[in-house]
Design a protein around this motif. Structure first.
Motif, PDB file in Angstrom:
ATOM      1  N   LEU A  63       0.870  -1.170   0.000  1.00 45.18           N
ATOM      2  CA  LEU A  63       0.000   0.000   0.000  1.00 45.18           C
ATOM      3  C   LEU A  63       0.911   1.225   0.000  1.00 45.18           C
ATOM      4  O   LEU A  63       1.752   1.378   0.898  1.00 45.18           O
ATOM      5  N   VAL A  64       0.788   2.057  -1.013  1.00 46.05           N
ATOM      6  CA  VAL A  64       1.668   3.217  -1.171  1.00 46.05           C
ATOM      7  C   VAL A  64       0.829   4.475  -1.341  1.00 46.05           C
ATOM      8  O   VAL A  64      -0.234   4.442  -1.962  1.00 46.05           O
ATOM      9  N   ARG A  65       1.326   5.572  -0.751  1.00 43.85           N
ATOM     10  CA  ARG A  65       0.650   6.865  -0.892  1.00 43.85           C
ATOM     11  C   ARG A  65       1.597   7.817  -1.608  1.00 43.85           C
ATOM     12  O   ARG A  65       2.768   7.935  -1.230  1.00 43.85           O
ATOM     13  N   ILE A  66       1.085   8.483  -2.635  1.00 46.18           N
ATOM     14  CA  ILE A  66       1.869   9.429  -3.410  1.00 46.18           C
ATOM     15  C   ILE A  66       1.256  10.808  -3.218  1.00 46.18           C
ATOM     16  O   ILE A  66       0.059  11.012  -3.491  1.00 46.18           O
ATOM     17  N   VAL A  67       2.052  11.741  -2.723  1.00 51.14           N
ATOM     18  CA  VAL A  67       1.615  13.115  -2.508  1.00 51.14           C
ATOM     19  C   VAL A  67       2.699  14.026  -3.066  1.00 51.14           C
ATOM     20  O   VAL A  67       3.850  13.982  -2.605  1.00 51.14           O
ATOM     21  N   ALA A  68       2.322  14.814  -4.050  1.00 48.98           N
ATOM     22  CA  ALA A  68       3.250  15.740  -4.720  1.00 48.98           C
ATOM     23  C   ALA A  68       4.447  14.956  -5.233  1.00 48.98           C
ATOM     24  O   ALA A  68       4.280  14.019  -5.994  1.00 48.98           O
ATOM     25  N   ASP A  69       5.642  15.298  -4.772  1.00 50.32           N
ATOM     26  CA  ASP A  69       6.835  14.616  -5.290  1.00 50.32           C
ATOM     27  C   ASP A  69       7.405  13.598  -4.308  1.00 50.32           C
ATOM     28  O   ASP A  69       8.552  13.177  -4.443  1.00 50.32           O
ATOM     29  N   GLU A  70       6.595  13.168  -3.338  1.00 50.44           N
ATOM     30  CA  GLU A  70       7.033  12.144  -2.387  1.00 50.44           C
ATOM     31  C   GLU A  70       6.023  11.001  -2.327  1.00 50.44           C
ATOM     32  O   GLU A  70       4.827  11.207  -2.500  1.00 50.44           O
ATOM     33  N   ALA A  71       6.539   9.820  -2.074  1.00 51.62           N
ATOM     34  CA  ALA A  71       5.693   8.642  -1.891  1.00 51.62           C
ATOM     35  C   ALA A  71       6.113   7.947  -0.603  1.00 51.62           C
ATOM     36  O   ALA A  71       7.259   8.078  -0.160  1.00 51.62           O
ATOM     37  N   GLU A  72       5.176   7.222  -0.023  1.00 51.62           N
ATOM     38  CA  GLU A  72       5.438   6.508   1.227  1.00 51.62           C
ATOM     39  C   GLU A  72       4.821   5.124   1.154  1.00 51.62           C
ATOM     40  O   GLU A  72       3.659   4.977   0.777  1.00 51.62           O
ATOM     41  N   ILE A  73       5.601   4.133   1.527  1.00 52.29           N
ATOM     42  CA  ILE A  73       5.064   2.789   1.690  1.00 52.29           C
ATOM     43  C   ILE A  73       4.331   2.782   3.024  1.00 52.29           C
ATOM     44  O   ILE A  73       4.941   2.956   4.079  1.00 52.29           O
ATOM     45  N   LEU A  74       3.014   2.607   2.968  1.00 45.21           N
ATOM     46  CA  LEU A  74       2.215   2.574   4.194  1.00 45.21           C
ATOM     47  C   LEU A  74       2.267   1.207   4.846  1.00 45.21           C
ATOM     48  O   LEU A  74       2.279   1.089   6.068  1.00 45.21           O
ATOM     49  N   SER A  75       2.262   0.162   4.019  1.00 47.96           N
ATOM     50  CA  SER A  75       2.351  -1.200   4.527  1.00 47.96           C
ATOM     51  C   SER A  75       2.729  -2.129   3.381  1.00 47.96           C
ATOM     52  O   SER A  75       2.366  -1.888   2.228  1.00 47.96           O
ATOM     53  N   ILE A  76       3.443  -3.177   3.735  1.00 46.47           N
ATOM     54  CA  ILE A  76       3.792  -4.228   2.780  1.00 46.47           C
ATOM     55  C   ILE A  76       3.844  -5.533   3.556  1.00 46.47           C
ATOM     56  O   ILE A  76       4.311  -5.575   4.692  1.00 46.47           O
ATOM     57  N   ALA A  77       3.335  -6.584   2.949  1.00 47.16           N
ATOM     58  CA  ALA A  77       3.387  -7.906   3.580  1.00 47.16           C
ATOM     59  C   ALA A  77       3.414  -8.975   2.496  1.00 47.16           C
ATOM     60  O   ALA A  77       2.816  -8.813   1.431  1.00 47.16           O
ATOM     61  N   VAL A  78       4.107 -10.052   2.808  1.00 49.01           N
ATOM     62  CA  VAL A  78       4.172 -11.229   1.933  1.00 49.01           C
ATOM     63  C   VAL A  78       3.721 -12.418   2.762  1.00 49.01           C
ATOM     64  O   VAL A  78       4.087 -12.544   3.937  1.00 49.01           O
ATOM     65  N   ASP A  79       2.918 -13.270   2.151  1.00 49.91           N
ATOM     66  CA  ASP A  79       2.468 -14.494   2.809  1.00 49.91           C
ATOM     67  C   ASP A  79       3.702 -15.269   3.274  1.00 49.91           C
ATOM     68  O   ASP A  79       4.591 -15.551   2.472  1.00 49.91           O
ATOM     69  N   PRO A  80       3.788 -15.605   4.572  1.00 46.61           N
ATOM     70  CA  PRO A  80       4.964 -16.313   5.082  1.00 46.61           C
ATOM     71  C   PRO A  80       5.281 -17.615   4.335  1.00 46.61           C
ATOM     72  O   PRO A  80       6.444 -18.019   4.270  1.00 46.61           O
ATOM     73  N   GLN A  81       4.292 -18.241   3.745  1.00 45.00           N
ATOM     74  CA  GLN A  81       4.534 -19.463   2.967  1.00 45.00           C
ATOM     75  C   GLN A  81       5.312 -19.173   1.683  1.00 45.00           C
ATOM     76  O   GLN A  81       5.780 -20.102   1.033  1.00 45.00           O
ATOM     77  N   HIS A  82       5.447 -17.907   1.338  1.00 45.44           N
ATOM     78  CA  HIS A  82       6.101 -17.542   0.080  1.00 45.44           C
ATOM     79  C   HIS A  82       7.323 -16.651   0.284  1.00 45.44           C
ATOM     80  O   HIS A  82       7.776 -16.000  -0.652  1.00 45.44           O
TER      81      HIS A  82
END
Length: 162
Positions: A63-82
């Protein structure tokens, strides 16, 4: 083969449980919905393109938020099985490409100081630590620092691999 595509509100039935096994303080369905309807927020999901129903085959999300010339990763997750299949790297590369395409010049994120595997991934992708937030994350009954990391999008090699 892993595909990366846009996530939709209907994907939250799989994203919310994945977030809850990935983080000690999970977000609610309502929190995700609120973020997804905010301006500049993009949800990307990873799935197995060869699955009988790729739409139901969630391997991870960002989940990423882009505002003007900056972006932020709000959350990232990968299934532990992978874990170990470079899904997190693919998600980050795609998020960075979208952010750059929408005018972002830098990408920020927060990572728990004790999350060595995530920190290695981010450093491999070119992120640099730019700050430290004491007591940012919950760990059991205690707290742990969060590291603020930054990636300068136009300078990075991350996009050359896409």
């Amino acid at each position: 083969m892993i595909g990366i595509g846009p996530g939709l509100a209907r994907d939250l039935v799989r994203i919310v449980p994945l977030h809850s096994v990935s983080f000690e303080v999970p977000w609610t369905h309502e929190a995700f919905e609120s973020l997804m309807t905010s301006p500049g927020v993009l949800l990307l999901k990873a799935f197995d393109e060869a699955a009988s129903d790729p739409e139901d085959d969630l391997k991870g999300f960002v989940l990423v938020r882009i505002v003007a010339d900056e972006a932020e990763i709000l959350s990232i997750a990968v299934d532990p099985q992978h874990y170990g299949k470079r899904i997190g790297e693919q998600l980050m590369q795609t998020a960075a490409a979208h952010a750059l395409g929408l005018g972002a010049m830098s990408l920020f994120l927060e990572v728990a100081e004790d999350n060595a595997s995530a920190r290695r991934l981010y450093e491999r992708l070119g992120f640099e630590t730019v700050g430290r937030r004491p007591d940012y994350y919950t760990r059991g009954k205690g707290r742990i620092a969060g590291l603020s990391m930054r990636l300068d999008l136009p300078k990075t090699l991350i996009l050359k691999r896409l």
